[in-house]
Scaffold this active site. Structure first.
Site, PDB file in Angstrom:
ATOM      1  N   SER A 244      -7.026  -9.056  -4.799  1.00 57.50           N
ATOM      2  CA  SER A 244      -7.796 -10.834  -4.705  1.00 57.50           C
ATOM      3  C   SER A 244      -8.208 -11.047  -6.179  1.00 57.50           C
ATOM      4  O   SER A 244      -9.147 -10.151  -6.963  1.00 57.50           O
ATOM      5  CB  SER A 244      -8.442 -10.302  -3.425  1.00 57.50           C
TER       6      SER A 244
HETATM    7  N1  SAH Z   1      -8.335  -4.823  -1.418  1.00 52.01           N
HETATM    8  C1  SAH Z   1      -7.374  -5.261  -2.733  1.00 52.01           C
HETATM    9  C2  SAH Z   1      -6.605  -6.449  -1.950  1.00 52.01           C
HETATM   10  C3  SAH Z   1      -4.904  -6.285  -1.533  1.00 52.01           C
HETATM   11  S1  SAH Z   1      -4.081  -7.122  -0.639  1.00 52.01           S
HETATM   12  C4  SAH Z   1      -7.483  -4.724  -3.672  1.00 52.01           C
HETATM   13  O1  SAH Z   1      -8.622  -5.219  -4.020  1.00 52.01           O
HETATM   14  O2  SAH Z   1      -7.081  -4.432  -4.530  1.00 52.01           O
HETATM   15  C5  SAH Z   1      -3.967  -6.259   1.082  1.00 52.01           C
HETATM   16  C6  SAH Z   1      -3.899  -4.985   0.850  1.00 52.01           C
HETATM   17  O3  SAH Z   1      -3.193  -5.093   2.572  1.00 52.01           O
HETATM   18  C7  SAH Z   1      -1.863  -4.604   0.765  1.00 52.01           C
HETATM   19  O4  SAH Z   1      -1.917  -3.272   0.005  1.00 52.01           O
HETATM   20  C8  SAH Z   1      -1.204  -4.603   1.907  1.00 52.01           C
HETATM   21  O5  SAH Z   1      -0.628  -3.488   2.009  1.00 52.01           O
HETATM   22  C9  SAH Z   1      -2.663  -3.519   3.031  1.00 52.01           C
HETATM   23  N2  SAH Z   1      -2.083  -4.174   4.319  1.00 52.01           N
HETATM   24  C10 SAH Z   1      -1.712  -5.032   5.039  1.00 52.01           C
HETATM   25  N3  SAH Z   1      -1.823  -4.540   6.190  1.00 52.01           N
HETATM   26  C11 SAH Z   1      -1.930  -3.525   6.344  1.00 52.01           C
HETATM   27  C12 SAH Z   1      -2.758  -2.618   7.726  1.00 52.01           C
HETATM   28  N4  SAH Z   1      -1.892  -3.073   8.421  1.00 52.01           N
HETATM   29  N5  SAH Z   1      -2.918  -1.718   7.423  1.00 52.01           N
HETATM   30  C13 SAH Z   1      -3.822  -1.201   5.912  1.00 52.01           C
HETATM   31  N6  SAH Z   1      -2.867  -1.781   4.844  1.00 52.01           N
HETATM   32  C14 SAH Z   1      -2.894  -2.717   5.202  1.00 52.01           C
END
Ligand code: SAH
Length: 220
Positions: free
Chosen positions: A70
């Site tokens: 993000s």
């Molecule tokens: N907090 C992260 C942002 C990652 S983007 C950072 O600082 O980099 C969102 C993330 O959520 C992705 O890695 C994606 O794989 C994960 N995601 C999506 N659906 C999910 C689910 N049902 N359970 C766990 N993770 C999930």
């Protein structure tokens, strides 16, 4: 966190991080604690080397598997919404991704539990967090829709991928007095909500429009 360890890793980018923090202030981030944490967290180690020169721009960056780290403004804003006093107790993060948000939370909370559905992202994140000496983080590969029941209740829950509706299961895992920050909606047209649980019930507040990747079902 061990300052020396961080300085060693982040020396060259110290000034660029200061610039980023100044921009976040202008954009309306007010928590000094959050700004200080962003200032001391090396974001460049959370992206692939080819992108590391862009790590201190206020922009989202790709981390593979169609997922993104993000934008720093959003990380800062969501973190300050979660933080009420000077520190957070037990926090759950849904969507570990690169581990950057986990690293920010780990410096402000007693313990951070984070779930991610993509195994190889989780492995990379775990390496980075251990490199920074952030040993109060606990990661697992799991479907974040379910939260982390064995570790509940949480004082704070941060969801970094968007479910289509308010996630009831996660609200159940909030402690009384706890707060959850969650983007909700479909097709990248989402609203960020702050949910507060009190003895009297659950309060829902709209914060601002955001664009997150969707919270997906199943593991990968
Ligand atoms: N907090 C992260 C942002 C990652 S983007 C950072 O600082 O980099 C969102 C993330 O959520 C992705 O890695 C994606 O794989 C994960 N995601 C999506 N659906 C999910 C689910 N049902 N359970 C766990 N993770 C999930």
């Amino acid at each position: 966190m061990n300052e020396l360890m961080l300085n060693g890793i982040g020396m060259t980018s110290k000034r660029t991080r200061e610039r980023l923090v100044n921009r976040l202030k202008k954009e309306g981030v007010t928590s000094r604690l959050v700004l200080k944490t962003i200032q001391q967290t090396p974001r460049h180690i959370f992206v692939d080397e080819a992108l590391s020169h862009r790590a201190y721009e206020d922009t989202a960056l790709p981390i593979g598997f169609s997922q993104t780290l993000s934008q720093p403004y959003i990380v800062a804003r969501m973190t300050e919404l979660l933080l009420t006093g000077s520190s957070l107790g037990r926090v759950l993060e849904v969507g570990t991704g690169s581990g950057y948000q986990t690293a920010v939370l780990a410096q402000l909370a007693d313990e951070v539990f984070s779930v991610e559905r993509i195994k190889s992202l989780q492995l990379k994140a775990a390496k980075r967090l251990s490199l920074l000496g952030l040993h109060n983080t606990y990661l697992k590969v799991a479907d974040g829709h379910l939260g982390w029941e064995q570790q509940a209740p949480f004082d704070g829950i941060m969801v970094t991928a968007a479910p289509p509706q308010l996630p009831e299961v996660l609200i159940d895992q909030l402690a009384v007095g706890g707060r959850m920050v969650v983007p909700v909606g479909k097709n990248r047209e989402q609203m960020l909500y702050l949910i507060t649980k009190t003895a009297a019930g659950v309060q829902v507040r709209e914060i601002e429009k955001v664009h997150f990747v969707p919270l997906l079902g199943g593991l990968k």
